[in-house]
Design a protein around this motif. Sequence first.
Motif, PDB file in Angstrom:
ATOM      1  N   ILE A 257       0.815  -1.270   0.050  1.00 16.96           N
ATOM      2  CA  ILE A 257       0.076  -0.098   0.037  1.00 16.96           C
ATOM      3  C   ILE A 257       0.780   1.185   0.419  1.00 16.96           C
ATOM      4  O   ILE A 257       1.926   1.350   0.831  1.00 16.96           O
ATOM      5  N   GLU A 258       0.607   2.238  -0.933  1.00 16.00           N
ATOM      6  CA  GLU A 258       1.411   3.410  -0.756  1.00 16.00           C
ATOM      7  C   GLU A 258       0.873   4.255   0.204  1.00 16.00           C
ATOM      8  O   GLU A 258      -0.106   4.346   0.375  1.00 16.00           O
ATOM      9  N   PRO A 259       1.690   5.144   0.706  1.00 17.96           N
ATOM     10  CA  PRO A 259       1.313   6.067   1.746  1.00 17.96           C
ATOM     11  C   PRO A 259       0.437   6.978   1.235  1.00 17.96           C
ATOM     12  O   PRO A 259      -0.658   7.463   1.889  1.00 17.96           O
ATOM     13  N   ASP A 260       0.464   7.303   0.052  1.00 18.54           N
ATOM     14  CA  ASP A 260      -0.338   8.562  -0.567  1.00 18.54           C
ATOM     15  C   ASP A 260      -1.914   7.743  -0.820  1.00 18.54           C
ATOM     16  O   ASP A 260      -2.928   8.629  -0.498  1.00 18.54           O
ATOM     17  N   ALA A 261      -2.112   6.437  -0.654  1.00 16.55           N
ATOM     18  CA  ALA A 261      -3.207   5.786  -0.909  1.00 16.55           C
ATOM     19  C   ALA A 261      -3.841   5.677   0.472  1.00 16.55           C
ATOM     20  O   ALA A 261      -5.183   6.012   0.652  1.00 16.55           O
ATOM     21  N   LEU A 262      -3.100   5.366   1.505  1.00 11.43           N
ATOM     22  CA  LEU A 262      -3.420   5.563   2.815  1.00 11.43           C
ATOM     23  C   LEU A 262      -3.896   7.078   3.221  1.00 11.43           C
ATOM     24  O   LEU A 262      -5.099   7.256   4.149  1.00 11.43           O
ATOM     25  N   VAL A 263      -3.283   8.165   2.891  1.00 12.52           N
ATOM     26  CA  VAL A 263      -3.385   9.269   3.103  1.00 12.52           C
ATOM     27  C   VAL A 263      -4.697   9.803   2.479  1.00 12.52           C
ATOM     28  O   VAL A 263      -5.421  10.669   2.982  1.00 12.52           O
ATOM     29  N   ALA A 264      -4.897   9.470   1.157  1.00 15.12           N
ATOM     30  CA  ALA A 264      -6.022  10.032   0.384  1.00 15.12           C
ATOM     31  C   ALA A 264      -7.328   9.407   1.075  1.00 15.12           C
ATOM     32  O   ALA A 264      -8.372  10.047   1.104  1.00 15.12           O
ATOM     33  N   MET A 265      -7.302   8.094   1.434  1.00 13.62           N
ATOM     34  CA  MET A 265      -8.586   7.500   1.928  1.00 13.62           C
ATOM     35  C   MET A 265      -8.742   7.985   3.591  1.00 13.62           C
ATOM     36  O   MET A 265      -9.735   8.301   3.588  1.00 13.62           O
ATOM     37  N   PRO A 277      -8.764   8.671  -5.436  1.00  7.06           N
ATOM     38  CA  PRO A 277      -7.113   8.507  -5.282  1.00  7.06           C
ATOM     39  C   PRO A 277      -6.538   9.877  -5.705  1.00  7.06           C
ATOM     40  O   PRO A 277      -5.738  10.025  -6.713  1.00  7.06           O
ATOM     41  N   ILE A 278      -6.329  10.626  -4.715  1.00  8.34           N
ATOM     42  CA  ILE A 278      -5.689  12.125  -4.880  1.00  8.34           C
ATOM     43  C   ILE A 278      -4.203  12.044  -4.330  1.00  8.34           C
ATOM     44  O   ILE A 278      -4.299  11.720  -2.996  1.00  8.34           O
ATOM     45  N   THR A 279      -3.255  12.318  -5.069  1.00  7.30           N
ATOM     46  CA  THR A 279      -1.926  12.225  -4.500  1.00  7.30           C
ATOM     47  C   THR A 279      -1.480  13.566  -4.126  1.00  7.30           C
ATOM     48  O   THR A 279      -0.373  13.851  -3.439  1.00  7.30           O
ATOM     49  N   ASP A 280      -2.080  14.454  -4.735  1.00  5.52           N
ATOM     50  CA  ASP A 280      -1.707  15.651  -4.413  1.00  5.52           C
ATOM     51  C   ASP A 280      -2.286  16.407  -2.978  1.00  5.52           C
ATOM     52  O   ASP A 280      -3.462  16.471  -2.897  1.00  5.52           O
TER      53      ASP A 280
END
Length: 443
Positions: A257-265, A277-280
């Motif tokens: 799991i990408e840290p960005d995925a966890l953060v977005a969720m 799925p927002i990485t920005d």
Amino acid sequence: MTTTRFAPSPTGRLHVGNIRTALHNWMLAKKAGGRFLLRIDDTDAERSKEEYVEAIRTDLAWLGIEPDGEERQSARLDRYEAAFEKLKEADRVYPAYETAQELELKRKVQLGRGLPPIYDRGALKLSEAERAAKEAEGIAPHWRFKLDHDEAIAWEDGVRGTSKFDPKLLSDPVIRRADGSWLYMLPSTVDDIDMGITQVLRGEDHVSNTAVQIQMFTAMGAEPPAFAHEALLVGKEGKLSKRLGSLGCDAFREKGIEPDALVAMLARLGTSLPVEPITDRTTLLDTFDLSTFGRAPAKFDDAELERINTAIVHAMPFEVAKDRLPNGMDEAGWHAVQPNVTTIDEVADWWRLVTGPIDRIELEAEDRAYLTQAAEILTWSDDPWHSLTDTLKDATGRKGKALFLPLRQALTGMNHGPDMGELLPLIGEAEARARLQRAAHSN
Ligand code: GLU
């Protein structure tokens, strides 16, 4: 300046609930251009471990949540002592001598009579002589904060709206143990004052602590910060499962799991905003707003996290992925394999189809003859796959699966996989011809 804090106790790894609290406090501060502090709540010397302090720092760094400062409660004991002395002078703390068993018995009796289990202030009713007798027996007191029963407690909660507590319905909290060590309640308030915390955002399991702490702020002559309590995180089934309570960054990392995925969720779970799925981070910050937070428990669903993760991996630019890709894999390689993976860890398996060795697949005699022909026809161009298949189609009359599958099997050793048009140029002419010939002569 807006100042928030994340205050974990280093008695274990951060789990997904803590991570969410950390993230939201970071977002609250960053959105306002303010400061986000990490406060290590390590007054429990026995249970606090340095390895967990390290793990908390590592996990926050992995998530890209960078504190603007770090504080530790164990380094601030003199501050708590000073606050305690002041509260003692102001008659807002008092010694109590009941044992844990006595307190438990009182609770049982109250509950048995259908009464709320509120501490009866037995210790306040002791006479000087009775107190002296306890001390003479060698019983060291623990200490309670004396709630002001005449001071109504109310605050405007950032998530829950107007919140009120009748102090008479709360127990005077124990703030210090008989051995002199501190419980959570007072140090946290002292820290929030000293560190200029303007907003406290935490789980709704802290609501009654907030009621007590508001009186502590006032007793110490400070203005309480703004408070907000978010609904708790629960599993898909609607319960705070043990599994969810133990899911930490390392478990997510291991699953790819990408840290960005966890953060977005986690940024939007439990809010009225869609989880996307927002990485920005700027986009996440721009839309972050406590008024979107719901009162119902936020449901954490692994399958949803995996979907977000896959979408993030599928959109990940080569530049972002490149340090984690197999040696020698270039942008074209990433591009070929990217749609076939759900995590970066899976890339290596597909990349082996390019670098070899590949698996052997048993083929019918008819297909072997077909591959001999393919090896002869193979010519190199910008788009060798399409010239090869176009020519073979005309020459053999094959189409669809009969045209493509034996080629894929011979070239990759598999029945499915990345787009051959992208893969074949990466395999290279000599190797491709060798693979076709080897398959043609297998059996
Ligand atoms: N150490 C406390 C906890 O982890 C901090 C609570 C708070 O945010 O004040 O529950």
